[in-house]
Design a protein around this motif. Structure first.
Motif, PDB file in Angstrom:
ATOM      1  N   GLY A  14       0.795  -1.216   0.000  1.00 27.86           N
ATOM      2  CA  GLY A  14       0.000   0.000   0.000  1.00 27.86           C
ATOM      3  C   GLY A  14       0.828   1.267   0.000  1.00 27.86           C
ATOM      4  O   GLY A  14       0.289   2.366  -0.190  1.00 27.86           O
ATOM      5  N   PHE A  16       4.411   3.636  -1.145  1.00 25.97           N
ATOM      6  CA  PHE A  16       4.854   4.181  -2.420  1.00 25.97           C
ATOM      7  C   PHE A  16       6.360   4.402  -2.395  1.00 25.97           C
ATOM      8  O   PHE A  16       6.992   4.539  -1.345  1.00 25.97           O
ATOM      9  CB  PHE A  16       4.136   5.502  -2.725  1.00 25.97           C
ATOM     10  N   VAL A  63       0.461  -2.711 -13.807  1.00 24.12           N
ATOM     11  CA  VAL A  63       0.825  -1.506 -13.063  1.00 24.12           C
ATOM     12  C   VAL A  63      -0.021  -0.306 -13.463  1.00 24.12           C
ATOM     13  O   VAL A  63       0.122   0.773 -12.863  1.00 24.12           O
ATOM     14  CB  VAL A  63       2.321  -1.163 -13.219  1.00 24.12           C
ATOM     15  N   ARG A  66      -1.461   2.506 -11.073  1.00 23.81           N
ATOM     16  CA  ARG A  66      -0.659   2.556  -9.838  1.00 23.81           C
ATOM     17  C   ARG A  66       0.704   3.201 -10.071  1.00 23.81           C
ATOM     18  O   ARG A  66       1.218   3.895  -9.195  1.00 23.81           O
ATOM     19  CB  ARG A  66      -0.453   1.145  -9.283  1.00 23.81           C
ATOM     20  N   PHE A  67       1.311   2.951 -11.206  1.00 26.28           N
ATOM     21  CA  PHE A  67       2.638   3.475 -11.525  1.00 26.28           C
ATOM     22  C   PHE A  67       2.517   4.593 -12.553  1.00 26.28           C
ATOM     23  O   PHE A  67       1.649   4.542 -13.447  1.00 26.28           O
ATOM     24  CB  PHE A  67       3.528   2.382 -12.111  1.00 26.28           C
ATOM     25  N   MET A  82       5.693   4.872  -8.017  1.00 23.38           N
ATOM     26  CA  MET A  82       4.988   3.624  -7.763  1.00 23.38           C
ATOM     27  C   MET A  82       4.117   3.787  -6.533  1.00 23.38           C
ATOM     28  O   MET A  82       4.635   3.970  -5.425  1.00 23.38           O
ATOM     29  CB  MET A  82       5.999   2.487  -7.561  1.00 23.38           C
ATOM     30  N   ASN A  83       2.822   3.742  -6.722  1.00 22.46           N
ATOM     31  CA  ASN A  83       1.865   3.868  -5.628  1.00 22.46           C
ATOM     32  C   ASN A  83       1.127   2.560  -5.407  1.00 22.46           C
ATOM     33  O   ASN A  83       1.126   1.681  -6.279  1.00 22.46           O
ATOM     34  CB  ASN A  83       0.855   4.970  -5.953  1.00 22.46           C
ATOM     35  N   ASP A  84       0.512   2.443  -4.238  1.00 22.03           N
ATOM     36  CA  ASP A  84      -0.256   1.244  -3.908  1.00 22.03           C
ATOM     37  C   ASP A  84       0.551  -0.013  -4.206  1.00 22.03           C
ATOM     38  O   ASP A  84       0.088  -0.945  -4.886  1.00 22.03           O
ATOM     39  CB  ASP A  84      -1.577   1.226  -4.693  1.00 22.03           C
ATOM     40  N   LEU A  85       1.749  -0.047  -3.700  1.00 25.45           N
ATOM     41  CA  LEU A  85       2.640  -1.166  -3.971  1.00 25.45           C
ATOM     42  C   LEU A  85       2.114  -2.459  -3.366  1.00 25.45           C
ATOM     43  O   LEU A  85       1.489  -2.462  -2.291  1.00 25.45           O
ATOM     44  CB  LEU A  85       4.036  -0.865  -3.453  1.00 25.45           C
ATOM     45  N   LYS A  86       2.372  -3.551  -4.064  1.00 22.83           N
ATOM     46  CA  LYS A  86       1.931  -4.873  -3.658  1.00 22.83           C
ATOM     47  C   LYS A  86       3.138  -5.783  -3.490  1.00 22.83           C
ATOM     48  O   LYS A  86       4.175  -5.536  -4.124  1.00 22.83           O
ATOM     49  CB  LYS A  86       0.992  -5.446  -4.710  1.00 22.83           C
ATOM     50  N   ASP A  89       5.078  -6.717  -6.480  1.00 24.19           N
ATOM     51  CA  ASP A  89       5.925  -5.723  -7.137  1.00 24.19           C
ATOM     52  C   ASP A  89       7.384  -5.845  -6.699  1.00 24.19           C
ATOM     53  O   ASP A  89       8.254  -5.141  -7.247  1.00 24.19           O
ATOM     54  CB  ASP A  89       5.438  -4.300  -6.832  1.00 24.19           C
TER      55      ASP A  89
END
Length: 126
Positions: A14, A16, A63, A66-67, A82-86, A89
Motif C-alpha cells: 500500500g 509508495f 501496473v 498505480r505506476f 509507484m503507488n499502492d505497492l503490492k 511488485d
C-alpha cells in the motif's frame, strides 16, 4: 548513454516509492526510456516506457493506475512513481534506453533496449 537507477527500498504493501533513472550522455529526442523489473527466480519483464520528446507513456497492464512514468529533460532523468505497492511488485528494477532515430511505436521487448542501468531493489512487505 550510461544510466544510474536509484530510489529502491523496503516499503509496506500500500506504500509508495519513486525511482529515478539518471542519464549521463545525450538523450536524443526520439529515444525511449523504459523500466523493467526482475523478481527472484523470474525473467525480467517490462513495466513502463516513455518517449523522451513527446512524453507519451506505455504501461504493462499489472501496473496501470498505480505506476506513473515521467521524465525531466532538464535533468536528463526519468522517474517511476509507484503507488499502492503490492508484494508482487518486489523485484530489482532496471531502466534502459531504446535508441531510435525516428518516432517509433512503443515496444515491451527487452531486446530493443540497449543501455541498461545497474538496477535498484524494491521490496514490498505484506
Amino acid at each position: 548513454v550510461q544510466l544510474q537507477a536509484s530510489g529502491g527500498g523496503l516499503v509496506q504493501a500500500g506504500g509508495f516509492l519513486r525511482l529515478s533513472c539518471a542519464a549521463s550522455g545525450q538523450i536524443f529526442s526520439n529515444y525511449h526510456i523504459g523500466w523493467f523489473r526482475q523478481a527472484p527466480g523470474q525473467e525480467r519483464e517490462f513495466v513502463a516506457a516513455i518517449k523522451w520528446r513527446e512524453g507519451s507513456k506505455y504501461y504493462t497492464d499489472s501496473v496501470k493506475g498505480r505506476f506513473t512514468i515521467s521524465r525531466d529533460a532538464t535533468k536528463d532523468t526519468a522517474y517511476l512513481q509507484m503507488n499502492d505497492l503490492k508484494p508482487e511488485d518486489t523485484a530489482v528494477y532496471y531502466c534502459a534506453t531504446r535508441k531510435l532515430r525516428v518516432l517509433t511505436p512503443f515496444t515491451s521487448l527487452e531486446s530493443e533496449y540497449t543501455d541498461w542501468g545497474q538496477g535498484t531493489l524494491v521490496t514490498v512487505s505484506s
